[in-house]
Scaffold this motif. Structure first.
Motif, PDB file in Angstrom:
ATOM      1  N   LEU A 110      53.010  85.073  37.681  1.00 33.79           N
ATOM      2  CA  LEU A 110      52.683  83.765  37.106  1.00 33.79           C
ATOM      3  C   LEU A 110      52.319  82.770  38.192  1.00 33.79           C
ATOM      4  N   VAL A 114      48.181  82.523  38.150  1.00 39.04           N
ATOM      5  CA  VAL A 114      47.712  81.254  37.580  1.00 39.04           C
ATOM      6  C   VAL A 114      47.371  80.264  38.682  1.00 39.04           C
ATOM      7  N   ILE A 118      43.469  78.752  39.162  1.00 40.87           N
ATOM      8  CA  ILE A 118      43.186  77.315  39.016  1.00 40.87           C
ATOM      9  C   ILE A 118      42.815  76.696  40.360  1.00 40.87           C
ATOM     10  N   LEU A 177      54.582  76.028  40.802  1.00 42.49           N
ATOM     11  CA  LEU A 177      53.213  76.222  40.323  1.00 42.49           C
ATOM     12  C   LEU A 177      52.300  75.056  40.702  1.00 42.49           C
TER      13      LEU A 177
END
Length: 312
Positions: A110, A114, A118, A177
């Motif tokens: 993750l 991700v 991005i 993140l």
């Protein structure tokens, strides 16, 4: 009027003149530049040393992951033992602690997956804008980005922790993140690549056809930037996957750990529980498999980008 026939003396003189201006042929075959035997041996030896430098640790991890804790110290490090316990160790890794390693692996996928996708998109958009648009403050923004490339990630970990703690995002997925969505080096690379590969005439032709700026970027810019995007994605993927300090500062819940922090947690318990040797070595082997798969799958885009336009 007809030309007078050549005499024997004239013929001999002509042959001598021709041979004097014709380079003498030797029995030696001309050598292609850059193929000197000593240079070839030197370059080949250097490449072999570099390959061993990268491959021997991977080979050691494979060997160590196939051994039990006792065999790990009783047998030579680069040789397999009589009993190959690779499958048993992998099974133990996924079953220990109610499958916590699988949770760590999914967390890393993750964070890295991700975050890399991005961050690559943002880098492409920013680099494209800096390369193809003229606006006030562009040079200042570009200089700021170059300054961001020089700042190591460890220097920003503590300020980010204080910031995220003040807004209540510490010890959450967002704490790892969100910082991964920015890649100053990726933006710099995309800016350089877009400036040299995307022709302004191509963009003007798309505008004359009625395409908007966002459509031009997504249909023209991103396709031309593919080799640079793959490079940025892989750098970001590897960087986030191997990141240890930021999750260490941000996270306290074991269920939110990435695989790097989880393996370090296991490694810290080796002195107390020797069976963690098997868990750690097998876990390290499993942790490098996604990166190897990504490198093998995406390398064809590098080759395609390097040879694009070479044949007309």
């Amino acid at each position: 009027m007809t030309a007078a026939p050549l005499t024997r003396r004239d013929s001999a003189r002509t042959r001598a003149h021709t041979s004097a201006h014709t380079p003498a042929r030797s029995g030696k075959r001309t050598r292609t530049p850059g193929t000197h035997p000593a240079r070839t041996i030197l370059v080949t030896g250097f490449l072999v040393v570099v390959a061993l430098y990268f491959l021997v640790p991977v080979y050691w991890v494979i060997v160590a992951a196939s051994k039990t804790s006792s065999d790990l110290f009783a047998t030579p490090g680069l040789l397999f033992s009589g009993h190959v316990a690779l499958w048993e160790n992998i099974t133990q890794v996924f079953s220990y602690g109610e499958g916590i390693f699988g949770r760590w692996l999914l967390n890393s996928l993750l964070y890295a997956g991700v975050g890399a996708i991005i961050a690559t998109y943002f880098a492409a958009a920013g680099g494209y804008a800096l390369a193809k648009y003229s606006f006030r403050g562009r040079d200042t923004i570009y200089a700021t980005i170059l300054g961001g490339v020089l700042v190591p990630g460890t220097a920003t970990a503590l300020p980010l922790f204080l910031l995220f703690s003040s807004i209540g995002l510490a010890n959450t997925y967002w704490a790892v993140l969100l910082p991964s969505l920015v890649s100053p080096f990726g933006l710099f690379l995309c800016q350089v690549y877009a400036r040299t590969t995307i022709d302004d005439a191509l963009l003007e032709a798309a505008r004359l056809d009625g395409a908007g700026e966002l459509r031009i970027f997504h249909t023209v810019g991103l396709r031309i930037l593919t080799p640079a995007l793959v490079t940025v994605f892989l750098f970001q993927l590897v960087g986030i996957w191997n990141n240890y300090f930021l999750p260490l500062v941000m996270l306290s819940d074991e269920k939110l750990y990435p695989v790097t922090l989880g393996l370090q947690n296991w490694n810290s318990q080796i002195t107390r529980l020797p069976e963690f040797y098997e868990l750690t070595t097998a876990g390290v082997l499993l942790s490098i498999i996604p990166l190897a798969i990504a490198m093998v799958v995406l390398q064809r885009f590098w080759r395609g980008g390097l040879t694009e336009g070479s044949v007309k």
